[in-house]
Design an enzyme around this catalytic site. Structure first.
Site, mmCIF file in Angstrom:
data_model
loop_
_atom_site.group_PDB
_atom_site.id
_atom_site.type_symbol
_atom_site.label_atom_id
_atom_site.label_comp_id
_atom_site.label_asym_id
_atom_site.label_seq_id
_atom_site.Cartn_x
_atom_site.Cartn_y
_atom_site.Cartn_z
ATOM 1 N N GLU A 47 0.843 -1.209 0.000
ATOM 2 C CA GLU A 47 0.000 0.000 0.000
ATOM 3 C C GLU A 47 0.872 1.250 0.000
ATOM 4 O O GLU A 47 0.604 2.210 -0.738
ATOM 5 C CB GLU A 47 -0.895 0.025 1.243
ATOM 6 C CG GLU A 47 -1.971 -1.042 1.305
ATOM 7 C CD GLU A 47 -2.512 -1.175 2.719
ATOM 8 O OE1 GLU A 47 -2.406 -0.190 3.491
ATOM 9 O OE2 GLU A 47 -3.026 -2.247 3.066
ATOM 10 N N ASP A 51 0.793 3.841 -3.164
ATOM 11 C CA ASP A 51 0.365 5.226 -3.007
ATOM 12 C C ASP A 51 1.324 6.170 -3.729
ATOM 13 O O ASP A 51 0.896 7.104 -4.417
ATOM 14 C CB ASP A 51 0.294 5.574 -1.523
ATOM 15 C CG ASP A 51 -0.030 7.040 -1.282
ATOM 16 O OD1 ASP A 51 -1.140 7.462 -1.631
ATOM 17 O OD2 ASP A 51 0.846 7.759 -0.765
ATOM 18 N N GLU A 123 -4.294 0.269 -3.958
ATOM 19 C CA GLU A 123 -2.908 0.741 -3.915
ATOM 20 C C GLU A 123 -1.926 -0.415 -3.913
ATOM 21 O O GLU A 123 -0.874 -0.356 -4.568
ATOM 22 C CB GLU A 123 -2.693 1.613 -2.677
ATOM 23 C CG GLU A 123 -3.437 2.933 -2.717
ATOM 24 C CD GLU A 123 -3.219 3.772 -1.496
ATOM 25 O OE1 GLU A 123 -3.335 5.005 -1.596
ATOM 26 O OE2 GLU A 123 -2.928 3.204 -0.415
#
Length: 233
Positions: A47, A51, A123
């Site tokens: 994640e 991002d 993500e």
């Protein structure tokens, strides 16, 4: 559903081809699944990376395609595109909720529909594509899957708070009393579903369901906004 079926179905649905199956499965593994299990990798680190890849891709795309917009405008549009609500909408479009590996407890409390879990998984998948096949392929994947979201952001049509937006529209010509009524709730305490109805002057505008009163009200307002948009078309 076996890992092999999940792997094949999602590759087909997302129109991607992974060399590293294990990496893809990690992207689909929530931290709750690792609790009590040894040597289980989950998607939180992915994640973090995803991002950054998403932010850079969207920043570059906006910079290259919207030269008439200022730094402040571009920042605002990017924030709308990469926000949790937008990622959640994309996750729902993909239908990935049913594929995420999570604990039984997380599942019983509505984890497969939880906004944060679905958004984080998007993500993680982006990061997995980046690691598996490089930045250019990850960038292509992002632009293809976020093009509708980008267009909505540019037209300022992404709503973060549906209740506030509905109130703004309905009260343009003066004060109007908007009512949110809890119609019913069902299910055990750990997985309770709430059903809410929004109305103005006894006219029902929308219905919504959620795993909290707040969520059900937001979903009712979202349905009401959709109805108003269709009426204006």
């Amino acid at each position: 559903m076996t890992e092999e079926i999940v792997f094949m179905e999602l590759q087909d649905r997302l129109k991607i081809c992974f060399k590293n199956k294990e990496l893809f499965m990690v992207a689909l593994t929530h931290s709750s699944y690792a609790n009590g299990r040894k040597n289980i990798k989950f998607n939180e680190r992915l994640e973090f990376l995803g991002d950054s890849v998403l932010q850079l891709t969207i920043s570059e795309y906006l910079f290259s395609n919207y030269g008439n917009k200022s730094e402040g405008e571009l920042t605002k549009r990017r924030a709308l595109i990469v926000c949790e609500n937008s990622l959640h909408e994309i996750a729902k479009r993909w239908g990935i909720g049913k594929y995420i590996k999570m604990s039984k407890g997380e599942e019983l409390t509505g984890g497969r529909e939880r906004v944060s879990i679905l958004a984080d998984c998007v993500e993680a998948i982006i990061a997995a594509i980046y690691i598996d096949s490089g930045f250019e392929n990850a960038k292509k994947f992002i632009i293809e899957n976020f093009k509708d979201t980008i267009e909505k952001a540019i037209k300022n049509k992404i709503v973060l708070d549906y209740k506030t937006k509905l109130q703004e529209i309905m009260q343009q010509n003066g004060e109007i009393n908007i009512n949110y009524s809890l119609i019913k709730f069902e299910g055990p305490p750990h997985r309770r579903k709430f059903y809410t109805q929004v109305s103005v002057d006894d006219k029902i505008l929308g219905n919504g369901m959620g795993y909290s009163k707040k969520e059900s009200e937001q979903n009712a307002a979202q349905e009401a906004l959709k109805g108003l948009e269709e009426k204006d078309e």
